[in-house]
Scaffold this active site. Structure first.
Site, PDB file in Angstrom:
ATOM      1  N   GLU A 139      41.310  47.624  33.155  1.00 33.74           N
ATOM      2  CA  GLU A 139      42.612  48.197  32.842  1.00 33.74           C
ATOM      3  C   GLU A 139      43.189  47.669  31.535  1.00 33.74           C
ATOM      4  OE1 GLU A 139      44.240  49.605  37.121  1.00 33.74           O
ATOM      5  OE2 GLU A 139      45.134  47.830  36.250  1.00 33.74           O
TER       6      GLU A 139
ATOM      7  N   CYS B 253      36.519  38.358  36.899  1.00 33.91           N
ATOM      8  CA  CYS B 253      36.617  37.031  36.274  1.00 33.91           C
ATOM      9  C   CYS B 253      35.776  36.075  37.102  1.00 33.91           C
ATOM     10  CB  CYS B 253      38.074  36.578  36.256  1.00 33.91           C
ATOM     11  SG  CYS B 253      38.329  35.022  35.366  1.00 33.91           S
TER      12      CYS B 253
END
Ligand code: SAH
Ligand code: SF4
Length: 401
Positions: A116, A136
């Site tokens: 995003e 992540c």
């Protein structure tokens, strides 16, 4: 209320041919050479393309009027100028915009990853929050991105692509029209004045690609975003901080979130490797640090966890002597989280202590709440929303993709 556009209503992007949009000078040179441009013309042609791509923002080779027709068609045969593919675009009542992007799958496991990008307009500036990784690898316990399984680095081209796509969608190229619902854009000439690497991912774990992308973003003959208006946010990858500063000269933000190692070890587990004292030492040595170029310390407000006034005083004590800004971020809850956002009165009391120590208006106002555009909520909520929209469509007997 928010407005969600269907991907089909957006300009079609084809990923079939490799795109030149987002490439650095070396990438463009290689592409031109492969299309038959003689070596001695390469520099001049790269400069022409650079300007069409990054000053004018064209998305069609035909618009490149000072490039010979034959070369334009040779390029169009091999390449496209496509931006990353938009899955959804959402516009908040406060003007915040969020794009969910689908990237090509890499390797053999097939599923195309999604990231995003968020645009936050204010009266005098517009900030673009971009992602550096899908997911992540770090597992900060209060961050939704950290719970995602799928992780890969974005390429430099995909990182620059986020900037180009945002400029397309808000009409931020010379002569471009603002979109029909273009209310709430800043009054500045440029609609994207600032870039923050605060989307998905740990940017210092994708150092080379993020650096290459920021070089394209800051190039004075192209996108021209000043280094002082680019901020990299890190959870504290200490060994890379000085190198980042020396190589790029951008501004720095640190996700501090706790003032004691025992607590930071839990909230931001990379702290076990690089504890607070080492992190702050790296900050003190950040190249170019001065009162005009302060480091931003981010501090997420977690009820009963890190929000006592003793911790506020300790925060101020820890940062003494470092040219710093403090950003208190109200925690954005997500389904299944063990944390709650601090009460507003407590945030104000905490902010008072910080204010009295000389740090101005440090609470970050939540933006784009109606479209889940806040920090740490990226991607997963959209996936959930789409899943639930699909369920509703099925419930209502609506078919189609
Ligand atoms: N990985 C980098 C940059 C991306 S996160 C970093 O950690 O700095 C951007 C910011 O959002 C960080 O300060 C992060 O700690 C914060 N954040 C993450 N999840 C959040 C949440 N649920 N609520 C509020 N802030 C959050
Ligand atoms: Fe990764 Fe930053 Fe989230 Fe931590 S806060 S899990 S480093 S994106």
């Amino acid at each position: 209320m928010s407005l969600a556009l269907d991907a089909q209503a957006l300009p079609a992007t084809t990923m079939a041919k490799p795109s030149l949009a987002g490439l650095g000078r070396d990438g463009l040179k290689a592409a031109l050479s492969a299309a038959g441009v003689p070596d001695k013309q390469l520099r001049m042609r790269v400069n022409q393309l650079w300007s069409w791509l990054y000053v004018r923002g064209v998305s069609d080779f035909a618009a490149m009027t000072d490039v010979a027709k034959e070369l334009r068609s040779a390029l169009a045969e091999r390449y496209s100028l496509a931006r990353p593919e938009i899955v959804t675009e959402q516009v908040s009542v406060d003007g915040t915009r969020k794009w969910l992007l689908r990237l090509p799958a890499q390797g053999r496991d097939g599923r195309p990853p999604e990231v995003e990008t968020v645009y936050i307009p204010e009266s005098d500036r517009g900030t673009l929050c971009i992602s550096s990784q899908v997911g992540c690898t770090l597992n900060c316990t209060f961050c939704h991105t950290g719970t995602q399984r799928l992780v890969r680095n974005l390429t430099a081209q995909e990182i620059v692509g986020q900037i180009m796509l945002a400029r397309d969608r808000i009409g931020d190229w010379p002569g471009a029209e603002a979109p029909g619902d273009g209310r709430l854009l800043p009054a500045s000439d440029r609609k994207i004045t600032n870039i923050v690497l605060m989307g998905m991912g740990e940017p210092l774990y994708n150092f080379d690609n993020v650096r290459a992308a920021m070089e394209v973003a800051a190039d004075g003959e192209g996108l021209s975003v000043s280094k002082r208006r680019i901020t990299l946010s890190t959870s504290g990858v200490v060994p890379e901080i000085a190198r980042w500063g020396a190589d790029t000269g951008t501004m720095l933000a640190i996700s501090l979130h706790a003032v004691r190692d025992e607590l930071r070890d839990v909230l931001v587990p990379i702290n076990r490797k690089y504890p607070i004292a080492e992190l702050l030492e790296a900050c003190r040595n950040y190249p170019g640090l001065s009162n005009a170029r302060r480091i931003t310390f981010e501090y997420v407000m977690l009820k009963g966890v890190n929000d006592s006034l003793a911790e506020a005083r300790e925060l101020v004590r820890l940062l003494a002597g470092i040219p710093a800004k403090i950003n208190l971020i109200p925690f954005n809850p997500w389904p299944g989280t063990q944390y709650e956002c601090s009460d507003w009165e407590q945030i104000e009391r905490f902010a008072d202590v910080v204010n009295r120590a000389g740090y101005a208006s440090p609470v970050r106002t939540p933006r784009g709440r109606d479209i889940y555009a806040a920090c740490g909520q990226l991607k997963s909520e959209s996936v959930k929303q789409r899943a639930s929209a699909a369920h509703q469509a099925v419930d209502a007997g609506v078919s189609g993709s």
